[in-house]
Design an enzyme around this catalytic site. Structure first.
Site, mmCIF file in Angstrom:
data_model
loop_
_atom_site.group_PDB
_atom_site.id
_atom_site.type_symbol
_atom_site.label_atom_id
_atom_site.label_comp_id
_atom_site.label_asym_id
_atom_site.label_seq_id
_atom_site.Cartn_x
_atom_site.Cartn_y
_atom_site.Cartn_z
ATOM 1 N N GLN A 224 0.789 -1.464 0.032
ATOM 2 C CA GLN A 224 -0.069 0.124 -0.029
ATOM 3 C C GLN A 224 0.812 1.265 -0.003
ATOM 4 O O GLN A 224 0.739 2.387 -0.713
ATOM 5 C CB GLN A 224 -0.989 0.120 1.186
ATOM 6 C CG GLN A 224 -2.005 1.115 1.114
ATOM 7 C CD GLN A 224 -3.345 0.726 0.593
ATOM 8 O OE1 GLN A 224 -3.213 -0.640 -0.296
ATOM 9 N NE2 GLN A 224 -4.419 1.415 0.537
ATOM 10 N N GLY B 264 -13.478 -1.473 -2.833
ATOM 11 C CA GLY B 264 -14.645 -1.598 -3.348
ATOM 12 C C GLY B 264 -15.186 0.002 -3.204
ATOM 13 O O GLY B 264 -15.756 0.340 -3.964
ATOM 14 N N THR C 296 -6.029 15.578 -22.747
ATOM 15 C CA THR C 296 -6.303 15.722 -24.207
ATOM 16 C C THR C 296 -6.679 17.294 -24.395
ATOM 17 O O THR C 296 -6.032 17.775 -25.214
ATOM 18 C CB THR C 296 -7.653 15.155 -24.390
ATOM 19 O OG1 THR C 296 -7.673 13.569 -24.296
ATOM 20 C CG2 THR C 296 -7.967 15.254 -25.940
ATOM 21 N N GLU D 45 -6.421 21.254 -24.210
ATOM 22 C CA GLU D 45 -5.209 22.209 -24.187
ATOM 23 C C GLU D 45 -3.696 21.534 -24.760
ATOM 24 O O GLU D 45 -2.773 21.736 -24.502
ATOM 25 C CB GLU D 45 -4.869 22.679 -22.757
ATOM 26 C CG GLU D 45 -4.249 23.969 -22.791
ATOM 27 C CD GLU D 45 -5.183 24.948 -23.442
ATOM 28 O OE1 GLU D 45 -6.323 25.448 -22.995
ATOM 29 O OE2 GLU D 45 -4.893 25.634 -24.503
#
Ligand SMILES: CCCCCCCC/C=C\CCCCCC(=O)SCCNC(=O)CCNC(=O)[C@H](O)C(C)(C)COP(=O)(O)OP(=O)(O)OC[C@H]1O[C@@H](n2cnc3c(N)ncnc32)[C@H](O)[C@@H]1OP(=O)(O)O
Ligand SMILES: Cc1cc2nc3c(=O)[nH]c(=O)nc-3n(C[C@H](O)[C@H](O)[C@H](O)COP(=O)(O)OP(=O)(O)OC[C@H]3O[C@@H](n4cnc5c(N)ncnc54)[C@H](O)[C@@H]3O)c2cc1C
Length: 627
Positions: free
Chosen positions: A330, A401, A422, A424
């Site tokens: 983690q 979850g 995507t 600019e």
């Protein structure tokens, strides 16, 4: 209360002054005060609630966005907020809307590409919101290739006007935010045509809608382009489609700081580089880098707090399971993202300085740093948005979850954020621009210019450039490997700017120590991620690679007791985080349970549709069973 006690205990472990780290993150005590005050103003205003967004229809969602925008404007006027405070308010309202493009693109374009006269005419109208503008560059057929745009602006010397026209379907303006339903005006990018000669792309101010009844003006076809990724999310923005049928505008509505068209129809180039026509994109890209640090830090705050509250397996002697934040896997996924959030914050501060410096130089007709500013803003926009989009998704996965529930705040944050890869400028296209800049820089290195930067990272860029640098004919022939060199160059900048930040005066007990750890985590994480580059280019040896990995693991242990305090330093309100998992008080389970019952599906115990569709099946089965 489990979660609350867990976070209280975590906060007691902090080895540094969190209040001082808040100042570092905000940039100054003044900025911290403003953002703290405005974020709480927004959080405490019921009009700005966000928890119903994913449950509204597109039309209700959009109408509510307009309501919020009107209320925000009303509060800005009532409270006489400064431009800085107003920008903070729009930021904490946290809802992509036409205001972003009016203030973030339409106004900067007029400031950057308009003459003094044009600024004096249009800026007062825009600042007072007497007109609402958008930035209409992209077309159905062209986005990256700006020089491929098809909209025409033909000069008519008879009437001293430009005729704006959409000659083909693919020349339809497509995507501009705020265009679909709200904007009254646009800066439209089109091909300047004089006496049948094409002089390339310029910006033109065009009125789109009546200021009386908001109806489209003659010759204008305009609308929204439809639903986008995810529910809620970016669907609060009216990205639009726009077509012109020979729409006439006065000659003085062509933005003329870069080029002028005289009454006689003569084109005059001023002494500024033509690339200033692209200037707004440089401005927005540097803002997007700062926004990346905000979006990533928001996801990391949620995932870190939840990782300290969530316990799973690892029953301890006191009968309590282990906090998932204590698992090394983690930490190895979460802490590099925490370090990246801080790294992007500081490189964003530097980029803001670079942009202001370029602008000051432009005032003095010094254009020498414009190519570097373009390369840096393009490359860092690409690097930080790609890492942030991936990082938000990783934070969702780190929450298991519950990270997939809208009430975690992560799905909507991801859906709103990912177009940043995507808009600019597509991230690959922008990296190719950086590659071009590097090729030119490498070719000039022979003139005794020495590159600057951290040795190992600098060596990686140099070696990658040597390996892949061929004589490239043009933009299209650039190899994919050069994109790798461009990424390496941008990562060098991020690490270098983090190191420079550490050389500044950093007050507060333990604050500098934590930032040094985060800087080392970022640098060693990138080295680990791109180990092949560093080894194949001979920048490090396998032994050094193994030592670096060991050091990285040890740094995770050093950060672990400070993780909650490091995300508290972002100073985000629960309203802004909009996440049950990321609550400041850690009261996750009761709130998760409470939120579930708010879903409209739970308005009735027996779901609508049961009698029509399910009961007949069950009854049929029952009949079959009795036969
Ligand atoms: C809005 C507030 C910000 C907050 C953000 C969060 C809020 C969310 C809400 C809204 C945000 C959404 C906003 C999105 C708005 C848009 O998407 S606007 C449209 C953006 N479109 C693009 O970015 C298009 C990408 N394409 C390009 O930039 C160019 O076409 C290109 C650079 C890829 C190619 O240029 P081109 O002229 O066709 O060819 P080249 O030969 O490559 O370039 C010619 C020379 O010009 C130099 N150059 C290129 N771009 C720039 C620039 N921007 N500045 C300065 N110089 C530039 C290039 O280096 C070449 O120079 P040399 O010839 O000397 O090498
Ligand atoms: C949410 C959102 C908001 C937007 N807001 C605005 C706005 O307000 N105003 C505005 O004008 N525009 C806006 N845009 C449009 C945006 O700027 C364009 O989508 C963007 O510039 C990419 O252009 P494109 O969509 O034509 O993609 P393309 O350029 O067609 O790219 C498609 C694919 O082809 C690849 N590709 C293209 N050229 C090359 C090349 N030379 N070499 C290698 N690969 C290449 C790209 O990497 C990409 O993977 C917005 C877009 C989005 C998604």
């Amino acid at each position: 209360m489990a979660g609350f006690d867990d976070l209280a205990s975590e906060r007691s472990k902090a080895q540094f002054d969190v209040e001082e780290m808040k100042v570092i993150w905000a940039g100054s005590r003044h900025t911290l005060e403003v953002s703290d005050r405005i974020s709480r103003l927004v959080a405490n205003d019921p009009v700005f609630r966000k928890d119903t967004r994913t449950m509204l229809s597109r039309k209700d969602l959009f109408k509510n966005t307009l309501r919020k925008a009107a209320h925000a404007w009303k509060r800005i006027i009532e409270l006489r907020l400064s431009e800085e405070e107003a920008a903070e308010l729009r930021f904490y309202v946290d809802e992509p809307a036409f205001m972003d493009l009016h203030w973030g693109m339409f106004i900067p374009t007029i400031k950057g590409q308009g003459t003094e006269e044009q600024q004096q005419k249009w800026l007062p109208l825009a600042y007072k919101m007497k007109i609402i503008g958008c930035y209409a560059q992209t077309e159905l057929g062209h986005g990256s290739n700006v020089q491929g745009l098809e909209t025409t602006a033909t000069f008519d010397p008879q009437t001293d006007e430009f005729i704006i026209h959409s000659p083909t379907l693919t020349s339809s303006k497509w995507w501009p935010g705020g265009l679909g339903k709200v904007s009254t005006h646009a800066v439209v990018y089109g091909r300047l045509i004089i006496d049948s000669k094409d002089y390339g792309v310029n910006g033109f101010i065009v009125q789109l809608r009546s200021l009386d009844d908001h109806l489209p003006l003659p010759g204008i076809t305009i609308g929204d382009i439809g639903m986008k990724f995810g529910s809620g999310a970016y669907n609060t923005m009216d990205n639009g489609v726009l077509r012109f049928d020979h729409v006439r505008i006065p000659r003085d509505q062509m933005l003329m700081r870069v080029s002028q068209v005289t009454r006689e129809g003569k084109l005059v180039q001023s002494n500024v580089p033509w690339q200033l026509v692209y200037g707004t994109m440089v401005y927005v890209r540097q803002k997007i880098v700062s926004d990346a640090s905000c979006a990533l830090s928001r996801a990391v705050c949620i995932a870190t707090r939840y990782s300290a509250v969530r316990r799973q397996f690892g029953l301890q002697s006191n009968g309590i399971e282990t906090q998932v934040i204590d698992y090394k896997t983690q930490q190895s996924r979460l802490f590099p993202l925490l370090a990246s959030a801080y790294a992007f914050r500081f490189v964003g501060e530097w980029l803001k300085w670079l942009y202001m410096d370029v602008n000051q130089r432009l005032q003095a007709s010094d254009f020498s740093t414009l190519p570097e500013a373009h390369a840096c803003t393009a490359g860092l926009k690409s690097l930080t948005t790609s890492a942030t989009a991936d990082g938000i998704e990783e934070c969702r996965k780190l929450c298991g979850g519950h990270g997939y529930l809208c009430s975690s705040g992560l799905p909507e944050l991801f859906a709103v954020y990912i177009p940043a890869c995507t808009y600019e400028g597509d991230n690959i296209v922008l990296l190719l621009q950086v590659a071009r800049f590097l090729i030119k820089t490498v070719s000039q290195l022979g003139s005794g210019k020495e590159p600057v930067g951290t040795t190992v990272y600098m060596g990686r860029v140099e070696q990658l450039m040597q390996c892949h640098c061929a004589v490239q004919k043009g933009f299209l022939e650039l190899s994919a490997d050069l994109v790798q060199a461009a990424v390496a160059h941008c990562q060098l900048i991020v690490v270098s700017k983090f190191i420079e930040k550490l050389q500044q005066d950093i007050p507060g007990k333990g604050v500098k120590g934590q930032l040094e750890a985060l800087c080392n985590i970022y640098a060693l994480f990138i080295l680990h991620k791109h180990l092949g580059d560093f080894l194949s280019t001979g920048c490090i040896t396998p032994k050094q690679a193994s030592l670096a990995n060991a050091q990285l693991r040890s740094l995770y242990s050093q950060v672990r007791p400070n993780a909650i305090a490091l995300v508290d330093a972002f100073n985000y309100t629960d309203h802004y985080l909009s996440s049950v998992l990321g609550r400041y008080d850690g009261n996750v389970y009761p709130k998760l349970y409470e939120e579930a019952w708010k879903d409209p599906l739970n308005d009735s115990v027996v779901p609508d549709g049961y009698q029509e569709y399910i009961q007949p099946i069950l009854k049929q089965q029952l009949r079959n069973a009795r036969l």
